[in-house]
Write an enzyme that holds these catalytic residues in place. Sequence first.
Site, short mmCIF file in Angstrom:
data_model
loop_
_atom_site.label_atom_id
_atom_site.label_comp_id
_atom_site.label_asym_id
_atom_site.label_seq_id
_atom_site.Cartn_x
_atom_site.Cartn_y
_atom_site.Cartn_z
N ASP A 143 21.03 0.30 -65.30
CA ASP A 143 21.46 -0.34 -66.38
C ASP A 143 22.16 0.83 -67.12
O ASP A 143 21.75 2.16 -66.70
CB ASP A 143 20.43 -0.94 -67.65
CG ASP A 143 19.18 -0.19 -67.49
OD1 ASP A 143 18.91 1.03 -67.07
OD2 ASP A 143 18.13 -0.74 -67.92
N ASP A 175 7.69 -5.84 -73.77
CA ASP A 175 7.94 -7.16 -73.87
C ASP A 175 8.22 -7.98 -72.79
O ASP A 175 8.72 -9.10 -72.83
CB ASP A 175 9.06 -7.52 -74.86
CG ASP A 175 10.38 -6.88 -74.40
OD1 ASP A 175 10.49 -6.30 -73.56
OD2 ASP A 175 11.30 -7.00 -74.92
N GLU A 179 16.20 -8.91 -71.33
CA GLU A 179 14.98 -9.04 -72.37
C GLU A 179 14.72 -10.58 -72.10
O GLU A 179 15.32 -11.30 -71.46
CB GLU A 179 15.93 -9.08 -73.74
CG GLU A 179 16.45 -7.74 -74.01
CD GLU A 179 15.32 -6.62 -74.44
OE1 GLU A 179 14.04 -6.72 -74.10
OE2 GLU A 179 15.66 -5.57 -75.03
#
Length: 259
Positions: free
Chosen positions: A68, A135, A142
């Site tokens: 990324d 997370d 995400e």
Amino acid sequence: MEVVALSSDLEVATVAADVIESIVRRHPEAVVGLATGSTPGPTYRELIRRHQSDQGPDYDRVQVFILDEYVGLAPNHPKSYRQTIARELTDDLGLAPDRVHGPDMSDVREAGSRYESKITGVGGIDIQLLGIGTDGHLAFNEPGSSLASLTRLKTLTPETRRDNARFFACSEDVPRHAITQGLGTIQRARQLLLIATGAAKAGAIAAAVEGPLTSSCPASVIQLHPHATVLVDFDAASGLRRLEYYRHVYETKPDWKSI
Ligand code: PGA
């Protein structure tokens, strides 16, 4: 999926380096997907140490694809992931800069599809090294990311921006967007090697490895992959219910069966 619990981050680094090296020895032209962040640091230092003491393989013909890249940082910005991977690993392994690929940020709208074409054009990624977010994110996918997603723009969660603030002068400097390989892109790699260390990752690892397959924990997508290995230290492994079984599997593994 194989889960290997090891005593320390250095042991995780040793085993991860063994796995990456064995692929490069078998395929000197291997396409290696790399992650940035704190977790791979010890692995990268171990690969460099072995390379510089002539114990490692030759990386001249390897190609690297990063997972990324932040949107909005100049290509030569020291915090860009392209610069980070060069500084933390590929320069010291002797890889020429043109063998280290990241999304082309000159046109953010096209960056995702171009990166997909580039990966496909070299025949796909042989091994993808992965970290995991607190997370449960994988790369910058995400929670809520499509399990079939390809490389595209994502908006970082406040949690991710908070976690990554330590790399920047202040939290406001952390970019809000990134171009990231998708979960579908990651699934296409021939082998996945997810590494996690420290108690802060225990919940995310438990959810990814033993929780339901769900976009709420993007890293759970590794459950679908036919050749995925998770290397964790005891702290990151502390939330796993089947830890004893994973240990038993690793200890009784036949000699011929490598990771
Ligand atoms: P870390 O990041 O290795 O810096 O903890 C992992 C991630 O956010 O994927």
